[in-house]
Write a protein that holds these residues in place. Structure first.
Motif, mmCIF file in Angstrom:
data_model
loop_
_atom_site.group_PDB
_atom_site.id
_atom_site.type_symbol
_atom_site.label_atom_id
_atom_site.label_comp_id
_atom_site.label_asym_id
_atom_site.label_seq_id
_atom_site.Cartn_x
_atom_site.Cartn_y
_atom_site.Cartn_z
ATOM 1 N N ALA A 235 0.846 -1.187 0.000
ATOM 2 C CA ALA A 235 0.000 0.000 0.000
ATOM 3 C C ALA A 235 0.885 1.242 0.000
ATOM 4 O O ALA A 235 2.044 1.188 0.417
ATOM 5 C CB ALA A 235 -0.901 -0.007 1.238
ATOM 6 N N PRO A 236 0.390 2.381 -0.485
ATOM 7 C CA PRO A 236 1.206 3.611 -0.503
ATOM 8 C C PRO A 236 1.775 3.954 0.867
ATOM 9 O O PRO A 236 2.926 4.388 0.977
ATOM 10 C CB PRO A 236 0.236 4.671 -1.015
ATOM 11 C CG PRO A 236 -0.737 3.907 -1.833
ATOM 12 C CD PRO A 236 -0.912 2.579 -1.151
ATOM 13 N N ARG A 237 0.995 3.778 1.928
ATOM 14 C CA ARG A 237 1.495 4.103 3.254
ATOM 15 C C ARG A 237 2.631 3.186 3.642
ATOM 16 O O ARG A 237 3.626 3.607 4.237
ATOM 17 C CB ARG A 237 0.357 3.978 4.276
ATOM 18 C CG ARG A 237 0.744 4.390 5.696
ATOM 19 C CD ARG A 237 -0.495 4.450 6.558
ATOM 20 N NE ARG A 237 -1.071 3.133 6.721
ATOM 21 C CZ ARG A 237 -0.714 2.276 7.697
ATOM 22 N NH1 ARG A 237 0.219 2.622 8.561
ATOM 23 N NH2 ARG A 237 -1.281 1.094 7.788
ATOM 24 N N HIS A 238 2.545 1.913 3.278
ATOM 25 C CA HIS A 238 3.606 0.967 3.592
ATOM 26 C C HIS A 238 4.855 1.259 2.773
ATOM 27 O O HIS A 238 5.984 1.083 3.270
ATOM 28 C CB HIS A 238 3.121 -0.465 3.324
ATOM 29 C CG HIS A 238 2.031 -0.890 4.258
ATOM 30 N ND1 HIS A 238 1.165 -1.944 4.000
ATOM 31 C CD2 HIS A 238 1.629 -0.383 5.472
ATOM 32 C CE1 HIS A 238 0.310 -2.083 4.984
ATOM 33 N NE2 HIS A 238 0.556 -1.129 5.894
ATOM 34 N N ARG A 239 4.685 1.688 1.504
ATOM 35 C CA ARG A 239 5.857 2.035 0.701
ATOM 36 C C ARG A 239 6.617 3.211 1.326
ATOM 37 O O ARG A 239 7.849 3.243 1.344
ATOM 38 C CB ARG A 239 5.429 2.375 -0.736
ATOM 39 C CG ARG A 239 4.991 1.143 -1.539
ATOM 40 C CD ARG A 239 5.034 1.454 -3.028
ATOM 41 N NE ARG A 239 4.071 2.479 -3.411
ATOM 42 C CZ ARG A 239 2.811 2.225 -3.793
ATOM 43 N NH1 ARG A 239 2.372 0.969 -3.850
ATOM 44 N NH2 ARG A 239 2.003 3.208 -4.127
ATOM 45 N N ARG A 240 5.878 4.230 1.856
ATOM 46 C CA ARG A 240 6.546 5.353 2.512
ATOM 47 C C ARG A 240 7.296 4.899 3.754
ATOM 48 O O ARG A 240 8.421 5.353 4.022
ATOM 49 C CB ARG A 240 5.519 6.424 2.894
ATOM 50 C CG ARG A 240 4.964 7.201 1.706
ATOM 51 C CD ARG A 240 4.261 8.465 2.181
ATOM 52 N NE ARG A 240 3.176 8.186 3.120
ATOM 53 C CZ ARG A 240 1.933 7.934 2.760
ATOM 54 N NH1 ARG A 240 1.592 7.928 1.467
ATOM 55 N NH2 ARG A 240 1.014 7.694 3.674
ATOM 56 N N MET A 241 6.698 3.977 4.502
ATOM 57 C CA MET A 241 7.366 3.493 5.707
ATOM 58 C C MET A 241 8.646 2.739 5.358
ATOM 59 O O MET A 241 9.678 2.868 6.034
ATOM 60 C CB MET A 241 6.413 2.587 6.497
ATOM 61 C CG MET A 241 5.201 3.332 7.069
ATOM 62 S SD MET A 241 4.021 2.245 7.871
ATOM 63 C CE MET A 241 4.988 1.616 9.210
ATOM 64 N N TYR A 244 11.284 5.337 4.473
ATOM 65 C CA TYR A 244 11.829 5.940 5.686
ATOM 66 C C TYR A 244 12.813 4.989 6.381
ATOM 67 O O TYR A 244 13.874 5.411 6.875
ATOM 68 C CB TYR A 244 10.714 6.298 6.662
ATOM 69 C CG TYR A 244 9.759 7.349 6.149
ATOM 70 C CD1 TYR A 244 10.158 8.279 5.193
ATOM 71 C CD2 TYR A 244 8.430 7.407 6.616
ATOM 72 C CE1 TYR A 244 9.281 9.234 4.722
ATOM 73 C CE2 TYR A 244 7.560 8.387 6.145
ATOM 74 C CZ TYR A 244 7.989 9.286 5.196
ATOM 75 O OH TYR A 244 7.119 10.230 4.721
#
Length: 437
Positions: A235-241, A244
């Motif tokens: 998911a997009p949120r997981h890709r950002r994590m 980071y």
């Protein structure tokens, strides 16, 4: 008469001296003290109203009159004179005459006399004895030429022994001075050895931790890289994590490299570098990195300044020193960078086989900040030691590690309220700058 006046009079009358008060004309108007009994056995009160000159024999009155004139001019006068109080032999007196001034005018004189007859007679007797002994010595010396020769020989021997003793004392003082210098040198060497041992122990500890930490980081980075390869399934949120996490791991890797540089275990890539060219190129970057309120001025000696060093590690070390200089000046001031060559000093390397021809290449960075106290200088290169809020304490530790790996050393000149100069010193590289042996 008050109680104080009464006690004061008792002190005066109990004194063994003869104390008199004369008016401006030299007439006695007060007398006290046990010493006056020798001057006036019939009673000291009979001296009141008499002129002081009358108490002296005629041959001494001119001298006493001159004493009063000098005292009237404001001078305290001391003298010794003899006089006969009447019956009996003459007595010797030690006399002090002092003026008393009131409203800038002479009011009266204070005269204190002390009977020193016994002392004068003793001195006279001693002089007589010495004179007799001298006469007998002269007779003994003159009695025979042999005795005179022996006496001269004895004096020469005494003078020779005295000279030898002076020479021995001089040599002993020189030996003591050399011992003091040796003790001071030993103390400095012991302090340097203790610092080196502490630095080595800290380096070994940091190296072990950094290696283990680096191995764990590699596992984390490989795992995160695998997730990035399949990021389309996330998911997009997981890709950002994941992004980071990868950035954090890379920052941790950079921290590990700085730790290894301090411990001298980082894999460096040394090469022949002209330190002057490197510093000139670095100065342009430093002007932008330090901000517009910090001026950067560079002074370079002409000619090639070759060193054998890891280029990137040295650039990072220079930046760490410049950043510390900026922080010491609160972001406003002047940084002066000097690069040049000098005669060899205490820093040695594999290139310094001939101490007579050994030379060093240096770069110094000076700021106009507030300087640092001695206790901070002693711990400046310890890892995790920092005086800045939020600082890591690894910047100058990396500087120390990089310079030490190149066989060099770090010199610090700092004075509280004046500023700090940090000088990185390297052995001059004897080979060519194109990398060929």
């Amino acid at each position: 008469m008050s109680d104080w006046d009464g006690r004061y009079r008792q002190f005066v009358e109990a004194s063994s001296d003869c104390m008199k008060e004369l008016d401006r004309d030299g007439v006695i108007r007060f007398v006290a003290g046990l010493g006056c009994a020798a001057l006036a056995p019939e009673g000291a009160d009979r001296l009141i109203g008499r002129h002081w000159l009358e108490l002296w024999p005629p041959e001494a009155q001119d001298m006493v009159a001159r004493v009063l004139d000098r005292a009237a001019a404001g001078e305290r006068v001391d003298f010794v004179g003899s006089r006969n109080p009447g019956a009996g032999s003459a007595r010797w007196w030690e006399v002090m005459v002092a003026p008393v001034v009131a409203d800038d005018e002479l009011d009266h004189f204070i005269v204190i006399s002390r009977d020193v007859t016994e002392r004068v007679e003793l001195q006279t007797s001693l002089e007589s004895i010495i004179e007799i002994m001298q006469d007998r010595l002269n007779q003994t010396v003159a009695s025979t030429a042999t005795a005179s020769t022996r006496y001269g020989t004895l004096m020469e021997r005494l003078e020779s022994e005295h000279g030898a003793r002076r020479d021995a004392e001089s040599r002993l003082a020189g030996v003591r001075e050399q011992l003091d210098m040796a003790n001071r040198a030993r103390q400095l060497a012991e302090a340097g050895a203790r610092q080196a041992q502490k630095q080595q122990a800290i380096g070994q500890l940091v190296s072990g931790i950094a290696h283990d930490f680096n191995n764990m980081l590699q596992t984390v980075i490989v795992s995160l890289s695998g997730l990035q390869d399949d990021c389309e399934e996330l998911a997009p949120r997981h890709r950002r994590m994941v992004t980071y996490a990868v950035e954090g791991a890379r920052h941790a890797t950079a921290l590990t490299r700085r730790l290894l540089a301090f411990a001298r275990n980082q894999h460096s890539q040394p090469e022949a570098v002209d330190l002057g060219d490197l510093v000139m190129a670095f100065a342009d970057f430093a002007r932008h990195a330090l901000g517009g309120r910090v001026g950067v001025e560079v002074f370079r000696q002409p000619g090639a300044l070759p060193v054998w060093v890891d280029r990137h590690g040295l650039e990072q070390a220079l930046m760490n020193v410049c950043l510390n200089a900026r922080d010491a000046m609160d972001g406003f001031g002047q940084v002066v960078i000097e690069v040049g060559e000098r005669e060899g000093g205490p820093v040695l390397s594999e290139f310094a086989r001939d101490a007579a021809t050994y030379r060093q290449v240096f770069v110094s960075i000076a700021d106009t900040g507030g300087g640092m106290p001695e206790e901070v200088r002693q711990r400046l290169f310890e890892p995790y030691f920092t005086t800045k809020e939020g600082g890591s304490g690894l910047g100058l530790a990396q500087v120390y590690g990089t310079v030490a790996q190149a066989g060099g050393g770090v010199e610090i000149e700092s004075e509280t309220g004046v500023g700090t100069r940090i000088r990185l010193v390297f052995p001059r590289y004897p080979g060519p700058l194109d990398g060929e042996e």
